[in-house]
Design an enzyme around this catalytic site. Sequence first.
Site, PDB file in Angstrom:
ATOM      1  N   HIS A  37      11.467 -28.488  27.411  1.00  0.00           N
ATOM      2  CA  HIS A  37      11.771 -28.570  25.983  1.00  0.00           C
ATOM      3  C   HIS A  37      12.532 -27.318  25.552  1.00  0.00           C
ATOM      4  O   HIS A  37      11.910 -26.301  25.203  1.00  0.00           O
ATOM      5  CB  HIS A  37      10.482 -28.700  25.178  1.00  0.00           C
ATOM      6  CG  HIS A  37       9.690 -29.925  25.497  1.00  0.00           C
ATOM      7  ND1 HIS A  37       8.970 -30.069  26.661  1.00  0.00           N
ATOM      8  CD2 HIS A  37       9.519 -31.082  24.803  1.00  0.00           C
ATOM      9  CE1 HIS A  37       8.372 -31.248  26.667  1.00  0.00           C
ATOM     10  NE2 HIS A  37       8.689 -31.882  25.556  1.00  0.00           N
ATOM     11  N   HIS A 271      15.284 -31.523  21.698  1.00  0.00           N
ATOM     12  CA  HIS A 271      13.841 -31.265  21.676  1.00  0.00           C
ATOM     13  C   HIS A 271      13.235 -31.250  23.074  1.00  0.00           C
ATOM     14  O   HIS A 271      12.579 -30.287  23.453  1.00  0.00           O
ATOM     15  CB  HIS A 271      13.122 -32.316  20.823  1.00  0.00           C
ATOM     16  CG  HIS A 271      11.621 -32.228  20.902  1.00  0.00           C
ATOM     17  ND1 HIS A 271      10.889 -31.414  20.075  1.00  0.00           N
ATOM     18  CD2 HIS A 271      10.727 -32.835  21.723  1.00  0.00           C
ATOM     19  CE1 HIS A 271       9.603 -31.524  20.391  1.00  0.00           C
ATOM     20  NE2 HIS A 271       9.475 -32.379  21.377  1.00  0.00           N
ATOM     21  N   GLU A 425     -15.700 -33.031  13.256  1.00  0.00           N
ATOM     22  CA  GLU A 425     -16.141 -33.029  14.650  1.00  0.00           C
ATOM     23  C   GLU A 425     -15.061 -32.528  15.609  1.00  0.00           C
ATOM     24  O   GLU A 425     -15.338 -31.749  16.528  1.00  0.00           O
ATOM     25  CB  GLU A 425     -16.579 -34.439  15.068  1.00  0.00           C
ATOM     26  CG  GLU A 425     -17.777 -34.976  14.321  1.00  0.00           C
ATOM     27  CD  GLU A 425     -17.398 -35.730  13.054  1.00  0.00           C
ATOM     28  OE1 GLU A 425     -18.304 -36.322  12.434  1.00  0.00           O
ATOM     29  OE2 GLU A 425     -16.199 -35.730  12.689  1.00  0.00           O
ATOM     30  N   HIS A 487     -23.109 -46.562  14.735  1.00  0.00           N
ATOM     31  CA  HIS A 487     -23.694 -45.266  15.042  1.00  0.00           C
ATOM     32  C   HIS A 487     -24.420 -45.241  16.384  1.00  0.00           C
ATOM     33  O   HIS A 487     -24.865 -44.177  16.813  1.00  0.00           O
ATOM     34  CB  HIS A 487     -24.673 -44.856  13.937  1.00  0.00           C
ATOM     35  CG  HIS A 487     -24.006 -44.384  12.682  1.00  0.00           C
ATOM     36  ND1 HIS A 487     -23.031 -45.116  12.041  1.00  0.00           N
ATOM     37  CD2 HIS A 487     -24.166 -43.244  11.948  1.00  0.00           C
ATOM     38  CE1 HIS A 487     -22.624 -44.457  10.962  1.00  0.00           C
ATOM     39  NE2 HIS A 487     -23.293 -43.319  10.892  1.00  0.00           N
TER      40      HIS A 487
END
Length: 689
Positions: A37, A271, A425, A487
């Site tokens: 890159h 890029h 999280e 859950h």
Amino acid sequence: MNAAAQPLMSSASATALMANALRMLAIDAVQQANSGHPGMPLGMAEIALALWDRHLKHNPGNPHWVDRDRFVLSNGHGSMLLYALLHLTGYALPLGELKRFRQLNSKTPGHPEVGVTPGVETTTGPLGQGLANAVGMALAEALLAREFNRPGHCIVDHRTYVFVGDGCLMEGISHEVASLAGTLKLDKLVVLYDDNGISIDGHVQGWFADDTPARFAAYGWHVVRNVDGHDVEAVDRAIAGAHDTRQPTLICCKTVIGRGSPTKAGTHDVHGAPLGAAEIAATRSALDWPHPPFEIPHEVRALWDATARGARAEAEWSQRFAAYGQQYPREAAEFTRRMAGALPSSWRDAARMIVHTADGAAQSVATRKASQLTIEALAAALPELLGGSADLTGSNLTDWPASVAVRVDERGMHGGNYLHFGVREFGMSALMNGVALHRGYLPFGGTFLTFSDYARNALRMAALMKTRAIFVFTHDSIGLGEDGPTHQAVEHAASLRLVPGLDVWRPCDTVETAQAWVSAVERQGPSCLLLSRQTLPFVTRSEAQLDAVSRGGYVLRDWDDSGDDSNASDSDKRVVLIATGSEVALALAALEPLAQKGIRARVVSMPCTNAFDRQPLAWRDAVLPPGVPRVAVEAGVTAIWRQYVGLEGAVVGIDTFGESAPAPALFAHFNLTAQAVVDAASRVARVEH
């Protein structure tokens, strides 16, 4: 800038030469590899020059100097910019390694990897996680400064600098950690944003039209807008200004991707692909760089060389630390130990006591509660323990009576050993990796096991980097009950066990939970602890069995312990029952009914398949004798257990999602019962071996 080289050229021409040296090394390496890159290194050269030559405190001769500034390349696809910086400033990264960019066993992999390249602080590439790691590093620095600095003795005083691109800021993790960093007022965190408006698909305005400066200002950051990223003096001033705030800083640098490339600058074509020979020749001409590939003039190398400056900076710090040690010898010794990642000299005795106390207590509790009791004991032995939870402290039970929450007021962040991460999280997990990489603390963080999916890539990166981080996942199965299938973890234990280098513990009681924690603390790598919401029965053990828990799989009840065996004979059939977590109780409950049927069963508790798989073959064969039929029992998907029971064995598990109901009803509904274990063992035991 190196003063000795100053008279050879004007300041402006020296600056241009230094920046262009970075550019040319980057595009030459990408071209030689035919992969990479080049756009970001071309566009961020002046930003890198302003930071590395004028502000970054580091010592190329000792990449592990504890009070160095940390530099993180979050947009890690532009790795050749970092490799060029490390090479030119004097790290042990010779030119030959740059010529081997992206080649097998080189020190210049496609994305920066900690432990591979000297001077690389963290493995980056998955966008946004480098920023999250940097927040963890800045947090560790701030807490260590509050814990160890004394009046007149500032031994912890460094900054964390980060390069980010549009992709890093599009990723959701950037929101999680930037919000927390602003809340914590991490004022030694400086982020330089390569605002070039280009990603792989092209100009980003069609999919990224955020007012990024306003977003970070809303997080509580100091924001510097519209800095010309190709003006070294402007970037220099912005960085200097960041040192005078009481907030983390975002410096928004307007740049042109691929700057210097005559036909590809400002486009997505530059890029992620080599420029090509013709475009590189045109770039050399445009930048007035007459030198052949990989050649850097001596005077330019002299300008970049930071070895003497770095050695002086570390020597000066060492003198200050020696003075600190004279006045505060205990604190100096503790700081040295913790920054080395060593455990206390008394650790072995403490670890044994923790496990044996859990055995002596003989409590039947949920393993999440057993974990909390263990954490309390660990915290007394390990002052470096730094815990937290993603807004589930009361459910994960990750705090302990003596824990002190990190807090913030108008004066800034105050110390502590417990962090409320909020509902973040992924950010929590990647931040923990940064804390672990910085050293000084042993981080752990909790959430429900099903939400490990949110954190999954940070867990993978922890395993890849071998960070000593402990991920506490509670509510580990359908046993959590009424919250239902959203859950209830079903596939999570199995999928985490597949991650190379990640230890996954699913203990069955207080003893195994304590040993899981001890093993996680001692391990040079990450561990996951999968813990129950529901109460699990305590299991008695011999001294030998207590010692065997650390092996990950061991004989908990042997053939002759199979309940009422008055009708058994030596010719009776045998079977091995392998179980984890809450299902160990089901295997134990199946012993007597099997004995009544003339089947002698051995119960093997396997709290950590990863640790068991590392044991010598002799141990594994002793625990799981070849030729004896096997049944595995776990409240989760069944396929992973085939490697232990074979196609001829049986697995009692659950291959569907759960339901919403009380836990006992769910275990009965999904046929996760002692009778199901008896039936499965009876079937496999009929096979002659």
